[in-house]
Design a protein around this motif. Sequence first.
Motif, PDB file in Angstrom:
ATOM      1  N   LEU A 101       0.873  -1.176   0.000  1.00 56.47           N
ATOM      2  CA  LEU A 101       0.000   0.000   0.000  1.00 56.47           C
ATOM      3  C   LEU A 101       0.906   1.221   0.000  1.00 56.47           C
ATOM      4  CD1 LEU A 101      -2.674  -0.945   2.671  1.00 56.47           C
ATOM      5  CD2 LEU A 101      -3.043  -0.677   0.236  1.00 56.47           C
ATOM      6  N   PRO A 102       0.599   2.201  -0.815  1.00 55.68           N
ATOM      7  CA  PRO A 102       1.461   3.387  -0.837  1.00 55.68           C
ATOM      8  C   PRO A 102       1.339   4.141   0.485  1.00 55.68           C
ATOM      9  CG  PRO A 102      -0.493   3.742  -2.164  1.00 55.68           C
ATOM     10  CD  PRO A 102      -0.528   2.311  -1.707  1.00 55.68           C
ATOM     11  N   PRO A 103       2.416   4.188   1.256  1.00 54.17           N
ATOM     12  CA  PRO A 103       2.310   4.845   2.550  1.00 54.17           C
ATOM     13  C   PRO A 103       2.185   6.350   2.387  1.00 54.17           C
ATOM     14  CG  PRO A 103       4.569   4.167   2.167  1.00 54.17           C
ATOM     15  CD  PRO A 103       3.755   3.675   1.007  1.00 54.17           C
ATOM     16  N   VAL A 123      11.572   8.437  13.508  1.00 49.13           N
ATOM     17  CA  VAL A 123      10.696   7.843  12.494  1.00 49.13           C
ATOM     18  C   VAL A 123      11.277   8.084  11.113  1.00 49.13           C
ATOM     19  CG1 VAL A 123       8.435   8.057  11.390  1.00 49.13           C
ATOM     20  CG2 VAL A 123       8.607   7.963  13.877  1.00 49.13           C
ATOM     21  N   PHE A 124      11.712   9.303  10.866  1.00 47.40           N
ATOM     22  CA  PHE A 124      12.291   9.662   9.570  1.00 47.40           C
ATOM     23  C   PHE A 124      13.497   8.780   9.258  1.00 47.40           C
ATOM     24  CE2 PHE A 124      15.212  12.421   7.114  1.00 47.40           C
ATOM     25  CZ  PHE A 124      14.451  12.535   5.963  1.00 47.40           C
ATOM     26  N   GLU A 125      14.391   8.613  10.228  1.00 48.57           N
ATOM     27  CA  GLU A 125      15.569   7.773  10.020  1.00 48.57           C
ATOM     28  C   GLU A 125      15.179   6.322   9.752  1.00 48.57           C
ATOM     29  OE1 GLU A 125      18.093   8.421  13.406  1.00 48.57           O
ATOM     30  OE2 GLU A 125      18.601  10.464  12.753  1.00 48.57           O
ATOM     31  N   VAL A 129      16.120   4.110   6.420  1.00 43.51           N
ATOM     32  CA  VAL A 129      16.790   2.810   6.493  1.00 43.51           C
ATOM     33  C   VAL A 129      15.990   1.749   5.739  1.00 43.51           C
ATOM     34  CG1 VAL A 129      17.415   0.941   8.091  1.00 43.51           C
ATOM     35  CG2 VAL A 129      18.033   3.294   8.631  1.00 43.51           C
ATOM     36  N   LYS A 130      14.665   1.825   5.842  1.00 39.01           N
ATOM     37  CA  LYS A 130      13.802   0.839   5.189  1.00 39.01           C
ATOM     38  C   LYS A 130      13.532   1.171   3.725  1.00 39.01           C
ATOM     39  CE  LYS A 130      11.780  -0.557   9.505  1.00 39.01           C
ATOM     40  NZ  LYS A 130      10.645  -0.517  10.387  1.00 39.01           N
ATOM     41  N   ARG A 131      14.156   2.229   3.236  1.00 42.14           N
ATOM     42  CA  ARG A 131      14.089   2.629   1.829  1.00 42.14           C
ATOM     43  C   ARG A 131      12.681   2.958   1.335  1.00 42.14           C
ATOM     44  NH1 ARG A 131      18.834   1.803  -1.051  1.00 42.14           N
ATOM     45  NH2 ARG A 131      20.425   0.738   0.123  1.00 42.14           N
ATOM     46  N   TYR A 132      11.928   3.652   2.160  1.00 42.12           N
ATOM     47  CA  TYR A 132      10.631   4.147   1.721  1.00 42.12           C
ATOM     48  C   TYR A 132      10.859   5.281   0.732  1.00 42.12           C
ATOM     49  CZ  TYR A 132       8.074   1.579   5.293  1.00 42.12           C
ATOM     50  OH  TYR A 132       7.523   0.601   6.061  1.00 42.12           O
ATOM     51  N   ASN A 133       9.949   5.431  -0.202  1.00 38.81           N
ATOM     52  CA  ASN A 133      10.020   6.551  -1.141  1.00 38.81           C
ATOM     53  C   ASN A 133       9.463   7.788  -0.455  1.00 38.81           C
ATOM     54  OD1 ASN A 133      11.073   5.023  -3.261  1.00 38.81           O
ATOM     55  ND2 ASN A 133       9.039   4.339  -3.861  1.00 38.81           N
ATOM     56  N   LEU A 134      10.348   8.671  -0.055  1.00 41.14           N
ATOM     57  CA  LEU A 134       9.939   9.882   0.629  1.00 41.14           C
ATOM     58  C   LEU A 134       9.883  11.025  -0.380  1.00 41.14           C
ATOM     59  CD1 LEU A 134      12.128   9.503   3.825  1.00 41.14           C
ATOM     60  CD2 LEU A 134       9.803   8.698   3.428  1.00 41.14           C
ATOM     61  N   TYR A 137       7.632  16.858   0.471  1.00 44.44           N
ATOM     62  CA  TYR A 137       6.846  17.254   1.639  1.00 44.44           C
ATOM     63  C   TYR A 137       7.435  16.653   2.915  1.00 44.44           C
ATOM     64  CZ  TYR A 137       3.006  17.798   4.896  1.00 44.44           C
ATOM     65  OH  TYR A 137       2.257  18.117   5.989  1.00 44.44           O
ATOM     66  N   THR A 138       7.778  15.381   2.883  1.00 44.91           N
ATOM     67  CA  THR A 138       8.312  14.699   4.061  1.00 44.91           C
ATOM     68  C   THR A 138       9.620  15.342   4.497  1.00 44.91           C
ATOM     69  OG1 THR A 138       7.316  12.654   3.262  1.00 44.91           O
ATOM     70  CG2 THR A 138       8.927  12.451   5.023  1.00 44.91           C
ATOM     71  N   TYR A 139      10.515  15.600   3.533  1.00 46.96           N
ATOM     72  CA  TYR A 139      11.786  16.247   3.860  1.00 46.96           C
ATOM     73  C   TYR A 139      11.554  17.653   4.420  1.00 46.96           C
ATOM     74  CZ  TYR A 139      14.502  12.550   1.673  1.00 46.96           C
ATOM     75  OH  TYR A 139      15.072  11.341   1.378  1.00 46.96           O
ATOM     76  N   THR A 140      10.608  18.381   3.848  1.00 45.93           N
ATOM     77  CA  THR A 140      10.319  19.744   4.305  1.00 45.93           C
ATOM     78  C   THR A 140       9.850  19.742   5.753  1.00 45.93           C
ATOM     79  OG1 THR A 140       9.736  20.409   2.053  1.00 45.93           O
ATOM     80  CG2 THR A 140       8.948  21.821   3.830  1.00 45.93           C
TER      81      THR A 140
END
Length: 147
Positions: A101-103, A123-125, A129-134, A137-140
Amino acid sequence: MIRKGVKPNVCLVKEVNKAKGIFNTMAQSGVTPDVWIYNIMINGFCKVKMVDEALILFKEMRCRNIIPNVVTYNSLIDRLGKSGRTSLALKLVDEMHNRRLPPNIRCFMQKPSFGRVEDARNVFEDLLVKRYNLDVYTYTVIIQGLV
């Protein structure tokens, strides 16, 4: 409502409990709730900070072989994060990922969701590590939270 001494959250809790009664009546009448009905109930419980009740419904829907969708997960992840239950929220993020499912991690990564920058950074780290496509917006959100 406030002028009459009634807190809005109390009314919402009563409404969610009333909806739960209708939900139970519906099930007793032989009408099988679908993912959308579960989502309405889970989201309602999450909005009034009754995450344990929402988790009970989440477990129930899975026992009935009703597959949670992105809406289901996002409601729970958001409330768990806001409740400081980050480990369970992360477990659900991983479950979403495993189910392909697209998180939609935006609700999870919002600074107010945790109230603690350290939790959001962890959470971000973990997501990196789990290689989610961020996305941008997430980085901001993370950069704003650290400034």
